[in-house]
Write an enzyme that holds these catalytic residues in place. Structure first.
Site, PDB file in Angstrom:
ATOM      1  N   HIS A 199       3.834  -4.148  -7.275  1.00 46.14           N
ATOM      2  CA  HIS A 199       3.796  -4.728  -8.631  1.00 46.14           C
ATOM      3  C   HIS A 199       5.154  -4.766  -9.319  1.00 46.14           C
ATOM      4  O   HIS A 199       5.313  -5.450 -10.335  1.00 46.14           O
ATOM      5  CB  HIS A 199       2.827  -3.960  -9.526  1.00 46.14           C
ATOM      6  CG  HIS A 199       1.399  -4.029  -9.085  1.00 46.14           C
ATOM      7  ND1 HIS A 199       0.746  -5.214  -8.881  1.00 46.14           N
ATOM      8  CD2 HIS A 199       0.497  -3.039  -8.798  1.00 46.14           C
ATOM      9  CE1 HIS A 199      -0.506  -4.963  -8.495  1.00 46.14           C
ATOM     10  NE2 HIS A 199      -0.671  -3.656  -8.422  1.00 46.14           N
TER      11      HIS A 199
HETATM   12 ZN   LIG Z   1      -3.680  -1.559  -5.763  1.00 44.36          ZN
END
Ligand SMILES: [Zn+2]
Length: 390
Positions: free
Chosen positions: A132
């Site tokens: 992320h």
């Molecule tokens: Zn995850």
């Protein structure tokens, strides 16, 4: 068929610790490493500690102002108040954050270098997969994006086609963003639908831009998807894309948070299906990438019951000595688990759902089925851009 492999490991990666109330408990890494040892897998491959990623490597993906912000937050955690995503609930600042994040990134970069040079065929960094992290900010428990950095390093070394396959329950948004306009990197992410889960991206219509149009692939699966649907969706999308793309190397991310016991998401996948997809990634690497395979960890918040078993399977597969699902877990490891966590560890390397049965896409699909609808949406959005039939 899988002789030379290495496991990236430096005990210091367990210092990646956002604190006692955070779901990403580093005990999951420690317990995984111990379970790998309990099965003797660490004698089947080389265990290697790479050096931390340096400034010039980090800058292959991350902006300089962001790296500076991480360093500042690392030196003075109390001074981080949300700028660049640092000092937030998801990504609290902690002392030494820059150093340990760069160390984890260095393990993935080192894995990429070893595989590209041909020192080993496969390399595993289960501490990595921090997918992320964005070029300019922290997000979703991720500070530096080791997956994107490993890929960027492969490109720097001369790779022309790198496939990234992400089966974490969350969308691999940071890796997709890093190579959004780059046709040399095919990113494929299977995840829970963005309408029900962080980071609310990963729609089938996200397909890349500019020269990279058609190089991002997203399969958004409905909450509740179980083993048969998850494995079916993987096989309905990934092999055909790889056959067309002809990657020189495959980087896969094996977040274990697809599991039905995971507290942060809503898929209903078992350890056995996770293992089936790990086996498939290994086979695909041999079929399409001359065996060049870098396998990463990722999310996974059932830190005792699921993560250590899932990634021990991954290490066994890479080492060429897969652990059979029915194997009993060594008692010494279970005692260690109890001593560390006061929880009873699992007894076997299966959830009792092996072998995983699923229907192949080629044998037909049902337009009224929600999983088949998700697969169709992906194929229609991106397959024609790659010259493939939807
Ligand atoms: Zn995850």
């Amino acid at each position: 068929m899988s002789g030379r492999a290495q496991l990236m490991w430096d005990e210091a990666v367990t210092g990646y610790d956002f604190g006692p109330s955070h779901p990403m408990d580093p005990v999951r890494l420690d317990l995984t490493r111990r379970l790998v040892g309990a099965f003797g897998l660490d004698r089947e491959l080389a265990v290697v500690a790479a050096k931390p990623a340096g400034e010039s490597t980090l800058r292959l993906v991350h902006r300089e102002d962001y790296i500076d912000a991480v360093k500042a937050a690392s030196a003075d955690p109390a001074g981080a108040h949300g700028e660049y995503g640092l000092g937030t609930v998801d990504d609290p600042a902690f002392a030494g954050m820059h150093e340990v994040s760069a160390l984890i990134a260095g393990q993935s970069v080192g894995a990429a270098e070893a595989v590209w040079r041909g020192d080993v065929e496969h390399a595993v960094n289960f501490a990595g997969g921090l997918h992320h992290a964005m070029p300019g900010g922290a997000s979703g428990f991720c500070i530096y994006n080791d997956a994107a950095l490993a890929i960027a390093r492969l490109l720097e070394l001369g790779a022309e086609r790198v496939a990234y396959v992400d089966v974490d329950v969350h969308h691999g948004d940071g890796v997709q963003a890093a190579f959004w306009e780059d046709p040399r990197v095919l990113t494929v992410s299977l995840h829970e639908h963005p309408s029900t889960l962080f980071p609310q991206t990963g729609w089938p219509q996200e397909t890349g831009a500019g020269a990279g149009e058609g190089s991002a692939v997203n399969v958004a699966l409905p909450a509740g998807t179980g083993d048969a649907g998850w494995v079916r969706a993987f096989h309905a999308v990934v092999p055909e894309l790889l056959a067309e793309f002809r990657p020189q190397v495959i980087v896969s991310q094996h977040g274990a948070d697809t599991h039905f016991e995971d507290p942060l998401a809503h898929l209903a996948v078992s350890l056995d299906a996770q293992r089936a997809v790990q086996v498939a990634c290994h086979e695909l690497a041999h079929e399409y990438a001359d065996g060049k395979w870098i396998a990463l960890g990722g999310g996974g918040y059932a830190v005792v019951d699921v993560v250590p078993r899932s990634w021990t399977h991954l290490v066994g597969i890479a080492a060429g000595r897969p652990v059979a699902p029915e194997e009993l877990i060594p008692e010494g490891w279970r005692q260690e688990v109890f001593a560390r966590t006061r929880q009873l560890g699992p007894q076997r390397m299966t959830d009792g759902r092996w072998p995983v049965e699923y229907g192949t896409w080629e044998s037909g699909y049902d337009p009224a089925d929600r999983i088949d609808q998700a697969v169709l949406a992906t194929r229609r959005a991106v397959f024609p851009l790659r010259g493939l039939l939807p």
